[in-house]
Design a protein around this motif. Structure first.
Motif, PDB file in Angstrom:
ATOM      1  N   LYS A  31       0.853  -1.130  -0.183  1.00  7.75           N
ATOM      2  CA  LYS A  31       0.253  -0.141  -0.063  1.00  7.75           C
ATOM      3  C   LYS A  31       0.892   1.113  -0.061  1.00  7.75           C
ATOM      4  CE  LYS A  31      -3.753  -2.210   1.919  1.00  7.75           C
ATOM      5  NZ  LYS A  31      -3.627  -3.473   3.066  1.00  7.75           N
ATOM      6  N   PHE A  32       0.664   2.226  -0.767  1.00 10.10           N
ATOM      7  CA  PHE A  32       1.485   3.468  -0.998  1.00 10.10           C
ATOM      8  C   PHE A  32       0.544   4.626  -1.487  1.00 10.10           C
ATOM      9  CE2 PHE A  32       1.179   1.275  -5.042  1.00 10.10           C
ATOM     10  CZ  PHE A  32       0.951   2.200  -6.069  1.00 10.10           C
ATOM     11  N   THR A  47     -11.786   4.406  -9.240  1.00  9.94           N
ATOM     12  CA  THR A  47     -10.577   4.722  -8.315  1.00  9.94           C
ATOM     13  C   THR A  47      -9.526   3.796  -8.585  1.00  9.94           C
ATOM     14  OG1 THR A  47     -12.060   2.977  -7.040  1.00  9.94           O
ATOM     15  CG2 THR A  47     -12.522   5.375  -6.591  1.00  9.94           C
ATOM     16  N   THR A  48      -9.290   3.178  -9.659  1.00  7.69           N
ATOM     17  CA  THR A  48      -8.145   2.293  -9.932  1.00  7.69           C
ATOM     18  C   THR A  48      -7.343   2.760 -10.761  1.00  7.69           C
ATOM     19  OG1 THR A  48      -9.601   0.371  -9.762  1.00  7.69           O
ATOM     20  CG2 THR A  48      -7.594  -0.128 -10.731  1.00  7.69           C
ATOM     21  N   ARG A  49      -5.990   3.069 -10.590  1.00 10.19           N
ATOM     22  CA  ARG A  49      -5.202   3.774 -11.403  1.00 10.19           C
ATOM     23  C   ARG A  49      -4.006   2.790 -11.999  1.00 10.19           C
ATOM     24  NH1 ARG A  49      -5.738   9.399 -12.203  1.00 10.19           N
ATOM     25  NH2 ARG A  49      -7.270  10.139 -10.562  1.00 10.19           N
ATOM     26  N   VAL A  65      -7.668   2.156  -1.746  1.00 13.40           N
ATOM     27  CA  VAL A  65      -8.132   1.419  -0.286  1.00 13.40           C
ATOM     28  C   VAL A  65      -7.995   2.512   0.879  1.00 13.40           C
ATOM     29  CG1 VAL A  65      -7.612  -1.013  -0.737  1.00 13.40           C
ATOM     30  CG2 VAL A  65      -5.680   0.635   0.223  1.00 13.40           C
ATOM     31  N   MET A  66      -8.818   2.409   1.732  1.00 10.70           N
ATOM     32  CA  MET A  66      -8.707   3.478   2.729  1.00 10.70           C
ATOM     33  C   MET A  66      -8.130   3.190   3.781  1.00 10.70           C
ATOM     34  SD  MET A  66     -10.467   5.878   0.949  1.00 10.70           S
ATOM     35  CE  MET A  66     -10.648   7.009   2.169  1.00 10.70           C
ATOM     36  N   THR A  67      -7.837   2.156   4.180  1.00 13.65           N
ATOM     37  CA  THR A  67      -7.018   1.759   5.511  1.00 13.65           C
ATOM     38  C   THR A  67      -5.547   0.971   5.231  1.00 13.65           C
ATOM     39  OG1 THR A  67      -8.068  -0.520   5.511  1.00 13.65           O
ATOM     40  CG2 THR A  67      -9.121   1.337   6.727  1.00 13.65           C
TER      41      THR A  67
END
Length: 68
Positions: A31-32, A47-49, A65-67
């Motif tokens: 996650k970054f 929301t996908t890049r 992702v939010m968390t």
């Protein structure tokens, strides 16, 4: 004038999207948070890049992702 306002609002909305939450690499699940420039020039679908992961250095469709 309305076009300029719309373009400025788009750049501000992108800044909010980059700052809120993280992107998760599809290949290594790291996650970054991408830089604003990377997010601006990346292809996207909702929301996908398509971003380069700083952990594995591979490009993939990273999902928001939010968390962490």
């Amino acid at each position: 004038v309305s076009t300029i306002v719309l373009v400025i609002a788009g750049f501000i909305a992108l800044k909010f999207e980059v700052d809120a939450g993280y992107y998760e690499c599809k290949k290594c699940h790291h996650k970054f948070v991408p830089t604003y420039k990377d997010a601006l020039f990346a292809m996207h679908m909702s929301t996908t890049r398509y971003l380069k992961c700083p952990n594995c250095n591979k490009r993939s469709w990273s999902k928001k992702v939010m968390t962490k």
